[in-house]
Design a protein around this motif. Structure first.
Motif, PDB file in Angstrom:
ATOM      1  N   MET A  10       0.856  -1.197   0.000  1.00 23.38           N
ATOM      2  CA  MET A  10       0.000   0.000   0.000  1.00 23.38           C
ATOM      3  C   MET A  10       0.889   1.243   0.000  1.00 23.38           C
ATOM      4  SD  MET A  10      -3.174  -1.144   0.197  1.00 23.38           S
ATOM      5  CE  MET A  10      -4.069   0.288   0.755  1.00 23.38           C
ATOM      6  N   GLU A  11       0.333   2.305  -0.542  1.00 22.07           N
ATOM      7  CA  GLU A  11       0.976   3.617  -0.486  1.00 22.07           C
ATOM      8  C   GLU A  11       0.023   4.595   0.185  1.00 22.07           C
ATOM      9  OE1 GLU A  11       3.929   4.661  -1.183  1.00 22.07           O
ATOM     10  OE2 GLU A  11       4.696   2.757  -1.963  1.00 22.07           O
ATOM     11  N   MET A  12       0.581   5.651   0.710  1.00 22.32           N
ATOM     12  CA  MET A  12      -0.253   6.679   1.331  1.00 22.32           C
ATOM     13  C   MET A  12       0.117   8.048   0.766  1.00 22.32           C
ATOM     14  SD  MET A  12       1.348   7.450   5.120  1.00 22.32           S
ATOM     15  CE  MET A  12       0.811   5.899   5.808  1.00 22.32           C
ATOM     16  N   SER A  13      -0.872   8.904   0.708  1.00 25.12           N
ATOM     17  CA  SER A  13      -0.664  10.302   0.317  1.00 25.12           C
ATOM     18  C   SER A  13      -0.764  11.165   1.565  1.00 25.12           C
ATOM     19  CB  SER A  13      -1.707  10.749  -0.711  1.00 25.12           C
ATOM     20  OG  SER A  13      -1.611   9.973  -1.888  1.00 25.12           O
ATOM     21  N   ILE A  14       0.192  12.054   1.722  1.00 25.35           N
ATOM     22  CA  ILE A  14       0.256  12.894   2.924  1.00 25.35           C
ATOM     23  C   ILE A  14       0.271  14.353   2.498  1.00 25.35           C
ATOM     24  CG2 ILE A  14       1.520  13.426   5.037  1.00 25.35           C
ATOM     25  CD1 ILE A  14       2.847  10.694   4.839  1.00 25.35           C
ATOM     26  N   GLY A  15      -0.589  15.131   3.122  1.00 20.80           N
ATOM     27  CA  GLY A  15      -0.589  16.585   2.929  1.00 20.80           C
ATOM     28  C   GLY A  15      -0.389  17.264   4.266  1.00 20.80           C
ATOM     29  N   ILE A  16       0.501  18.224   4.317  1.00 22.18           N
ATOM     30  CA  ILE A  16       0.851  18.875   5.589  1.00 22.18           C
ATOM     31  C   ILE A  16       0.625  20.373   5.468  1.00 22.18           C
ATOM     32  CG2 ILE A  16       2.751  19.440   7.146  1.00 22.18           C
ATOM     33  CD1 ILE A  16       3.844  16.709   6.816  1.00 22.18           C
ATOM     34  N   SER A  17       0.023  20.953   6.519  1.00 20.93           N
ATOM     35  CA  SER A  17      -0.062  22.405   6.682  1.00 20.93           C
ATOM     36  C   SER A  17       0.500  22.750   8.053  1.00 20.93           C
ATOM     37  CB  SER A  17      -1.506  22.903   6.556  1.00 20.93           C
ATOM     38  OG  SER A  17      -2.313  22.330   7.556  1.00 20.93           O
ATOM     39  N   ALA A  18       1.067  23.938   8.176  1.00 23.30           N
ATOM     40  CA  ALA A  18       1.770  24.309   9.412  1.00 23.30           C
ATOM     41  C   ALA A  18       1.194  25.598   9.975  1.00 23.30           C
ATOM     42  CB  ALA A  18       3.271  24.474   9.152  1.00 23.30           C
ATOM     43  N   TYR A  19       1.121  25.618  11.285  1.00 26.36           N
ATOM     44  CA  TYR A  19       0.741  26.854  12.007  1.00 26.36           C
ATOM     45  C   TYR A  19       2.012  27.475  12.562  1.00 26.36           C
ATOM     46  CZ  TYR A  19      -0.928  29.929  15.693  1.00 26.36           C
ATOM     47  OH  TYR A  19      -1.155  31.025  16.493  1.00 26.36           O
ATOM     48  N   PRO A  20       2.218  28.787  12.427  1.00 25.52           N
ATOM     49  CA  PRO A  20       1.370  29.771  11.730  1.00 25.52           C
ATOM     50  C   PRO A  20       1.854  30.045  10.309  1.00 25.52           C
ATOM     51  CG  PRO A  20       2.985  30.904  13.051  1.00 25.52           C
ATOM     52  CD  PRO A  20       3.305  29.446  13.182  1.00 25.52           C
ATOM     53  N   LEU A  21       2.710  29.155   9.773  1.00 24.54           N
ATOM     54  CA  LEU A  21       3.322  29.428   8.477  1.00 24.54           C
ATOM     55  C   LEU A  21       2.290  29.429   7.360  1.00 24.54           C
ATOM     56  CD1 LEU A  21       6.453  27.129   8.930  1.00 24.54           C
ATOM     57  CD2 LEU A  21       6.214  29.547   9.494  1.00 24.54           C
ATOM     58  N   ASP A  22       1.319  28.499   7.410  1.00 25.93           N
ATOM     59  CA  ASP A  22       0.325  28.398   6.340  1.00 25.93           C
ATOM     60  C   ASP A  22      -1.011  29.016   6.720  1.00 25.93           C
ATOM     61  OD1 ASP A  22       2.146  26.967   4.724  1.00 25.93           O
ATOM     62  OD2 ASP A  22       1.645  25.104   5.753  1.00 25.93           O
ATOM     63  N   ALA A  23      -1.444  28.826   7.939  1.00 16.54           N
ATOM     64  CA  ALA A  23      -2.735  29.368   8.383  1.00 16.54           C
ATOM     65  C   ALA A  23      -2.712  29.447   9.899  1.00 16.54           C
ATOM     66  CB  ALA A  23      -3.889  28.488   7.897  1.00 16.54           C
TER      67      ALA A  23
END
Length: 700
Positions: free
Chosen positions: A661-674
């Protein structure tokens, strides 16, 4: 030049505002002067010999370049962060460079005045225009704009009059009129600027005052609430000090009391340590019974006596900053706070008085009802024993029950001689069944002996009973959930004390105690069920992980903590690639096994501070705090690599069937992105789908 009214903004405020505006307008001013100087050189250079105009233009351009360089340097440090002396020096420097520009313009008609009428008109027009621009751009600083205009226009007027031709004289008169108009405009602009600044300062002061007053009113409301709810005076003082400092921002608040040595001791305190310099004032406030206030620079100390039923019981000491020497807002608020505390103390006194009267008039039966308010069985038992030996005919009370081995263990005791029960040795298998606890356990009924010293069955214990004056005793069964649970024993120094009414009263106390224990058991069961339901509401039933609801409660706490600590955290959204194919091919049970196995693997690679959530389906969220700077600089590469370890090995889909299996990962950071939860979730979701698209493209 306009003067500042007595009620206008403080002088240093004017200095700061003028510095900010002069610094803000410096690049525009430099560019404007440079462009106009270039135009002047282009127009007048051909009619003036020896290259004088070009030299003047080079000087002017060099001066403006210098102003731009200084602007680049000075703008890095905010004006408000400078000391007053530095602010005043900065204002003078800004003015001087503006005046140097004006002096350079003023040197033009003195040293390089053309002889042709048209060129003279050009020069007059240029100087008049640059003066008007200065008045418009420097309207907030009368000194700078006025000196600029005078330095430019006065040399022009003098030169026009010195030439003495009819055209120059007429032009000179026009320039004089223009000068008068400009100076009038300077005065009017300065008045408008000061008025606008005053309005803004007044609005800011009014807003700050309103906010402070609102916080103080909230603190008073909290004090009134605490006074109606508090059961203990010291706890009331502690909670009140915390609320006052947190909600109003006073430096410190303390409650003092005079001890037997005639010294003030602190009962409750929050904030900075109390200053000892005002001890004399504190004693004066205590002795006079009147509030005393001491001003020490910008800080004001208040010392106010606190009364309970008309009697001084404590002293309120508070310290805070005032806006001016005559500011009485803090004094008024402290007086109101002291009045609120007095009302709370009075309410507390009334409750205690009512409680004492209830104990006195309703005696044992009402004390038996109080046990229902206990929060634990241990507290209830001990409170019952304490109550039964306070202002009653009984001077000892205790409760015992057999342990697993059959030996009676004393669970609570109080009163005279109760300490001997630490060596209490009675067993269910004892041959001597004389002890009242064994009689009760055998008969499941109340047992009483009104003269223990004359009971031959109690002969082995007569010496001990006589020493502690246990002349009469009553033992009554305590039922818990309908079963015999323990034995409550009453002893009295007075023989024949247990008449029918007293026996009935003791039976009611025992019944109330059993009822109270049943209520505690019911509360425990309900609490356990509530905890189970709360856990179910916050956790995914398949994986046992926190669910979306738990995430919605957790994220605001993480954001608040990161904002408070100035730290960074990341939110990663995880999605299994091709998970739908597993459900469609091998069924949902296979998909559930994959999800549980993925959960186990993610938990194995997550850090202690990570918060792992299942959103639904094959979507997971991991909140990662305490990230090091290198992790942030590398775009969370290490975190993604760590999470991908969860799919490093194939998954068991069915017997003898494994699937990578493979996984897709999306990352957002506080406060850099929102900086809010919804945006972080949306950005992480977007990044995850972008990663999924990349994975799909790579697979194709």
């Amino acid at each position: 030049m306009p003067t500042v009214r007595p009620d206008a903004s403080p002088p240093q405020t004017l200095v700061v505002e003028r510095c900010k505006l002069l610094l803000h307008t410096m690049p525009v001013s430099a560019l404007t002067n440079g462009v106009v100087a270039a135009i002047a050189v282009a127009l007048l250079g051909p009619v003036l010999p020896d290259g004088g105009m070009q030299l003047w233009g080079a000087v002017m351009l060099g001066l403006q370049v210098l102003r731009l360089l200084l602007w680049l340097i000075w703008r890095r440090r905010p004006i408000a962060s400078l000391s007053e002396a530095q602010q005043n020096r900065k204002l003078l420097q800004l003015r001087v460079y503006a005046w140097l520009t004006a002096a350079t313009w003023g040197a033009l008609p003195i040293t390089l005045f053309p002889t042709e009428t048209l060129s003279q008109s050009y020069l007059a027009f240029i100087l008049a225009g640059i003066s008007g621009a200065a008045v418009a751009g420097l309207s907030f600083d009368a000194w700078t704009s006025a000196v600029f205009v005078l330095a430019v226009v006065v040399p022009l007027i003098l030169r026009l009059f010195l030439v003495g031709t009819s055209s120059t004289l007429a032009l000179g008169l026009l320039v004089c009129v223009y000068l008068i108009y400009l100076m009038s405009a300077v005065r009017r602009s300065q008045s408008q600027f000061l008025q606008m600044l005053d309005w803004r300062s007044s609005a800011e002061a009014a807003g700050a005052s309103a906010q402070l007053q609102a916080r103080r009113n909230a603190a008073l409301a909290r004090a009134n609430q605490l006074g109606t709810l508090a059961d203990d005076q010291n706890a009331f003082f502690e909670a009140l000090c915390v609320a006052a400092v947190e909600q109003t921002g006073v430096d410190s608040i303390a409650i003092l009391r005079l001890n037997a040595q005639d010294e003030f001791v602190v009962i409750a305190q929050v904030g900075a340590p109390r200053p000892t310099s005002i001890d004399a004032t504190a004693r004066l406030a205590w002795q006079s019974g009147a509030a005393q206030f001491v001003q020490e620079g910008p800080r004001q100390h208040g010392l106010l006596p606190l009364r309970r039923h008309g009697e001084r019981v404590a002293l309120l000491q508070a310290s805070g900053s005032t806006t001016s020497q005559g500011d009485t807002a803090l004094q008024d608020w402290l007086s109101s706070l002291a009045a609120s505390i007095d009302r709370g103390l009075q309410a507390l006194w009334q409750r205690e008085r009512i409680d004492r009267l209830q104990k006195l008039y309703r005696a044992l039966i009402r004390e038996g009802e109080v046990v229902l308010q206990s929060r634990s069985a241990e507290d209830m038992l001990q409170h019952t024993c304490d109550t039964l030996t306070s202002d009653t005919p009984f001077h000892a009370a205790w409760l015992a029950r057999p342990d697993d081995s059959g030996a009676f263990r004393v669970l609570a005791r109080a009163g005279s001689g109760a300490e001997q029960l630490d060596h209490f040795r009675v067993h269910l298998d004892d041959a001597n069944r004389a002890p009242l606890v064994l009689r009760v356990w055998d008969s499941r009924a109340l047992q009483v002996c009104n003269n223990l010293l004359h009971d031959r069955a109690m002969q082995p214990w007569h010496a001990t009973l006589a020493r502690y004056r246990w002349h009469a005793a009553l033992a009554t069964p305590v039922l818990r959930d309908g079963e015999l649970w323990g034995v409550l024993v009453f002893t009295s120094p007075q023989a024949q004390i247990f008449d029918d009414q007293t026996i009935a009263l003791c039976e009611q106390v025992s019944a109330l105690l059993g009822h109270g224990l049943d209520e505690l058991d019911l509360k425990d069961r309900l609490g356990h069920l509530q905890r189970i339901e709360a856990h179910r509401a916050r956790h995914d039933t398949l994986t046992g992980l926190p669910n979306r609801y738990a995430l919605e409660q957790h994220l605001p706490e993480v954001i608040a903590r990161a904002r408070r600590q100035g730290s960074v955290f990341a939110l990663g959204m995880i999605d299994l690639d091709g998970f739908k194919r597993i459900n469609d091919t091998w069924g949902h049970s296979a998909g559930d096994r994959v999800l549980r196995e993925l959960t186990r693997r993610l938990q194995a690679v997550q850090r202690q501070t990570d918060f792992l959530v299942r959103l639904g389906g094959d979507e997971f969220i991991v909140v990662m705090e305490d990230l090091n700077p290198l992790e942030i600089q590398t775009g969370f590469a290490n975190s993604m690599r760590r999470l991908r370890q969860a799919v490093a090995d194939p998954f068991d889909i069915a017997p003898n069937v494994q699937l990578p299996m493979e996984m897709s990962i999306g990352i957002s950071a506080y406060p850099l992105d929102a900086q809010d939860a919804d945006s972080l979730m949306r950005l992480a979701d977007k990044a995850m789908y972008a990663a999924k698209a990349r994975n799909q493209a790579a697979t194709d």
